[in-house]
Write a protein that holds these residues in place. Structure first.
Motif, PDB file in Angstrom:
ATOM      1  N   GLY A 152       0.778  -1.225   0.000  1.00 15.27           N
ATOM      2  CA  GLY A 152       0.000   0.000   0.000  1.00 15.27           C
ATOM      3  C   GLY A 152       0.811   1.277   0.000  1.00 15.27           C
ATOM      4  N   LYS A 153       2.133   1.149  -0.084  1.00 16.46           N
ATOM      5  CA  LYS A 153       2.987   2.338  -0.064  1.00 16.46           C
ATOM      6  C   LYS A 153       3.828   2.411  -1.332  1.00 16.46           C
ATOM      7  N   GLU A 154       4.374   3.599  -1.581  1.00 12.73           N
ATOM      8  CA  GLU A 154       5.248   3.765  -2.731  1.00 12.73           C
ATOM      9  C   GLU A 154       6.651   3.237  -2.418  1.00 12.73           C
ATOM     10  N   ARG A 155       7.374   2.918  -3.475  1.00 12.14           N
ATOM     11  CA  ARG A 155       8.764   2.484  -3.295  1.00 12.14           C
ATOM     12  C   ARG A 155       9.577   3.664  -2.757  1.00 12.14           C
ATOM     13  N   GLU A 156      10.449   3.367  -1.786  1.00 15.16           N
ATOM     14  CA  GLU A 156      11.239   4.424  -1.154  1.00 15.16           C
ATOM     15  C   GLU A 156      12.705   4.033  -1.078  1.00 15.16           C
ATOM     16  N   LEU A 157      13.535   5.052  -1.040  1.00 16.71           N
ATOM     17  CA  LEU A 157      14.980   4.859  -0.936  1.00 16.71           C
ATOM     18  C   LEU A 157      15.351   4.303   0.425  1.00 16.71           C
ATOM     19  N   VAL A 158      16.272   3.359   0.428  1.00 17.09           N
ATOM     20  CA  VAL A 158      16.859   2.874   1.678  1.00 17.09           C
ATOM     21  C   VAL A 158      18.303   3.369   1.781  1.00 17.09           C
ATOM     22  N   ALA A 159      19.125   3.030   0.791  1.00 18.16           N
ATOM     23  CA  ALA A 159      20.532   3.419   0.822  1.00 18.16           C
ATOM     24  C   ALA A 159      21.117   3.328  -0.573  1.00 18.16           C
ATOM     25  N   THR A 160      22.129   4.166  -0.819  1.00 17.41           N
ATOM     26  CA  THR A 160      22.868   4.084  -2.076  1.00 17.41           C
ATOM     27  C   THR A 160      24.358   4.133  -1.787  1.00 17.41           C
ATOM     28  N   ILE A 161      25.133   3.648  -2.752  1.00 12.92           N
ATOM     29  CA  ILE A 161      26.590   3.672  -2.620  1.00 12.92           C
ATOM     30  C   ILE A 161      27.184   3.902  -3.999  1.00 12.92           C
ATOM     31  N   THR A 162      28.138   4.842  -4.073  1.00  9.03           N
ATOM     32  CA  THR A 162      28.786   5.132  -5.345  1.00  9.03           C
ATOM     33  C   THR A 162      29.870   4.095  -5.630  1.00  9.03           C
ATOM     34  N   SER A 163      30.411   4.134  -6.844  1.00 13.64           N
ATOM     35  CA  SER A 163      31.485   3.210  -7.191  1.00 13.64           C
ATOM     36  C   SER A 163      32.721   3.451  -6.335  1.00 13.64           C
ATOM     37  N   GLY A 164      32.846   4.653  -5.806  1.00 13.83           N
ATOM     38  CA  GLY A 164      33.972   4.974  -4.936  1.00 13.83           C
ATOM     39  C   GLY A 164      33.717   4.674  -3.470  1.00 13.83           C
ATOM     40  N   GLY A 165      32.494   4.224  -3.155  1.00 15.47           N
ATOM     41  CA  GLY A 165      32.193   3.813  -1.795  1.00 15.47           C
ATOM     42  C   GLY A 165      31.500   4.858  -0.926  1.00 15.47           C
ATOM     43  N   ARG A 166      31.122   5.974  -1.521  1.00 20.13           N
ATOM     44  CA  ARG A 166      30.402   6.982  -0.735  1.00 20.13           C
ATOM     45  C   ARG A 166      28.951   6.535  -0.574  1.00 20.13           C
ATOM     46  N   THR A 167      28.469   6.607   0.668  1.00 23.06           N
ATOM     47  CA  THR A 167      27.135   6.090   0.968  1.00 23.06           C
ATOM     48  C   THR A 167      26.145   7.198   1.317  1.00 23.06           C
ATOM     49  N   ASN A 168      24.876   6.863   1.131  1.00 19.00           N
ATOM     50  CA  ASN A 168      23.788   7.765   1.489  1.00 19.00           C
ATOM     51  C   ASN A 168      22.660   6.916   2.048  1.00 19.00           C
ATOM     52  N   TYR A 169      22.080   7.356   3.169  1.00 22.95           N
ATOM     53  CA  TYR A 169      21.032   6.575   3.821  1.00 22.95           C
ATOM     54  C   TYR A 169      19.782   7.415   4.050  1.00 22.95           C
ATOM     55  N   ALA A 170      18.634   6.759   3.973  1.00 24.15           N
ATOM     56  CA  ALA A 170      17.407   7.410   4.389  1.00 24.15           C
ATOM     57  C   ALA A 170      17.450   7.587   5.900  1.00 24.15           C
ATOM     58  N   ASP A 171      16.814   8.647   6.382  1.00 23.46           N
ATOM     59  CA  ASP A 171      16.856   8.934   7.821  1.00 23.46           C
ATOM     60  C   ASP A 171      16.326   7.779   8.649  1.00 23.46           C
ATOM     61  N   TYR A 172      15.330   7.054   8.132  1.00 23.07           N
ATOM     62  CA  TYR A 172      14.679   6.028   8.942  1.00 23.07           C
ATOM     63  C   TYR A 172      15.508   4.758   9.077  1.00 23.07           C
ATOM     64  N   VAL A 173      16.657   4.668   8.408  1.00 24.63           N
ATOM     65  CA  VAL A 173      17.530   3.503   8.572  1.00 24.63           C
ATOM     66  C   VAL A 173      18.932   3.880   9.061  1.00 24.63           C
ATOM     67  N   LYS A 174      19.210   5.174   9.151  1.00 24.81           N
ATOM     68  CA  LYS A 174      20.536   5.608   9.597  1.00 24.81           C
ATOM     69  C   LYS A 174      20.870   5.044  10.969  1.00 24.81           C
ATOM     70  N   GLY A 175      22.083   4.533  11.089  1.00 26.38           N
ATOM     71  CA  GLY A 175      22.526   3.967  12.349  1.00 26.38           C
ATOM     72  C   GLY A 175      22.141   2.508  12.534  1.00 26.38           C
ATOM     73  N   ARG A 176      21.264   2.000  11.674  1.00 25.28           N
ATOM     74  CA  ARG A 176      20.841   0.598  11.781  1.00 25.28           C
ATOM     75  C   ARG A 176      21.253  -0.223  10.565  1.00 25.28           C
ATOM     76  N   PHE A 177      21.223   0.384   9.400  1.00 26.78           N
ATOM     77  CA  PHE A 177      21.548  -0.318   8.151  1.00 26.78           C
ATOM     78  C   PHE A 177      22.900   0.170   7.628  1.00 26.78           C
ATOM     79  N   THR A 178      23.629  -0.741   6.993  1.00 30.16           N
ATOM     80  CA  THR A 178      24.902  -0.404   6.362  1.00 30.16           C
ATOM     81  C   THR A 178      24.962  -1.050   4.982  1.00 30.16           C
ATOM     82  N   THR A 179      25.285  -0.245   3.977  1.00 29.74           N
ATOM     83  CA  THR A 179      25.451  -0.797   2.646  1.00 29.74           C
ATOM     84  C   THR A 179      26.927  -0.810   2.268  1.00 29.74           C
ATOM     85  N   SER A 180      27.312  -1.806   1.495  1.00 32.66           N
ATOM     86  CA  SER A 180      28.690  -1.927   1.025  1.00 32.66           C
ATOM     87  C   SER A 180      28.654  -2.575  -0.344  1.00 32.66           C
ATOM     88  N   ARG A 181      29.773  -2.567  -1.028  1.00 31.43           N
ATOM     89  CA  ARG A 181      29.819  -3.188  -2.351  1.00 31.43           C
ATOM     90  C   ARG A 181      31.180  -3.804  -2.606  1.00 31.43           C
TER      91      ARG A 181
END
Length: 121
Positions: A42-71
């Motif tokens: 019932g909800k729209e798709r939302e951003l969780v986290a992104t990571i650039t090819s150089g490893g710079r990350t970005n997180y949605a506020d609602y997952v910051k401190g709990r989720f970690t993305t890596s590649r």
């Protein structure tokens, strides 16, 4: 053809952890940003986290401190470590990547098929 295949979803109790994986395969020249999105019923798709090819990350506020993305660029893979999971994290999680297939094509966005994450006691 390019495919993104996710794995690692499942059922977990509140406060628990899960690790999602996503691997890109096929005809790939380069991969730029990779990331994770989610869609709850019932909800729209939302951003969780992104990571650039150089490893710079970005997180949605609602997952910051709990989720970690890596590649792992050598494996064309991206990961999402999810800790302290809450019932509101329940959703289908989608892998996303901006991929260039050959040196003479423009990059385009690809999506995985999604993996279900359910947080419930």
């Amino acid at each position: 053809q390019v495919q993104l295949v996710e794995s690692g979803g499942g059922l977990v109790q509140p406060g628990g952890s899960l690790r999602l994986s996503c691997a890109a395969s096929g005809s790939i020249f380069s991969i730029d940003d990779m990331g994770w999105y989610r869609q709850a019923p019932g909800k729209e798709r939302e951003l969780v986290a992104t990571i650039t090819s150089g490893g710079r990350t970005n997180y949605a506020d609602y997952v910051k401190g709990r989720f970690t993305t890596s590649r792992d660029n050598a494996k064309n893979a991206v990961y999402l470590q999810m800790n302290i999971l809450k019932p509101e994290d329940t959703a289908v999680y989608y892998c996303n990547a901006v991929i260039t297939r050959t040196s003479y094509l423009l990059p385009r966005e690809y999506w995985g098929q999604g993996t279900q994450v359910t947080v419930s006691s």
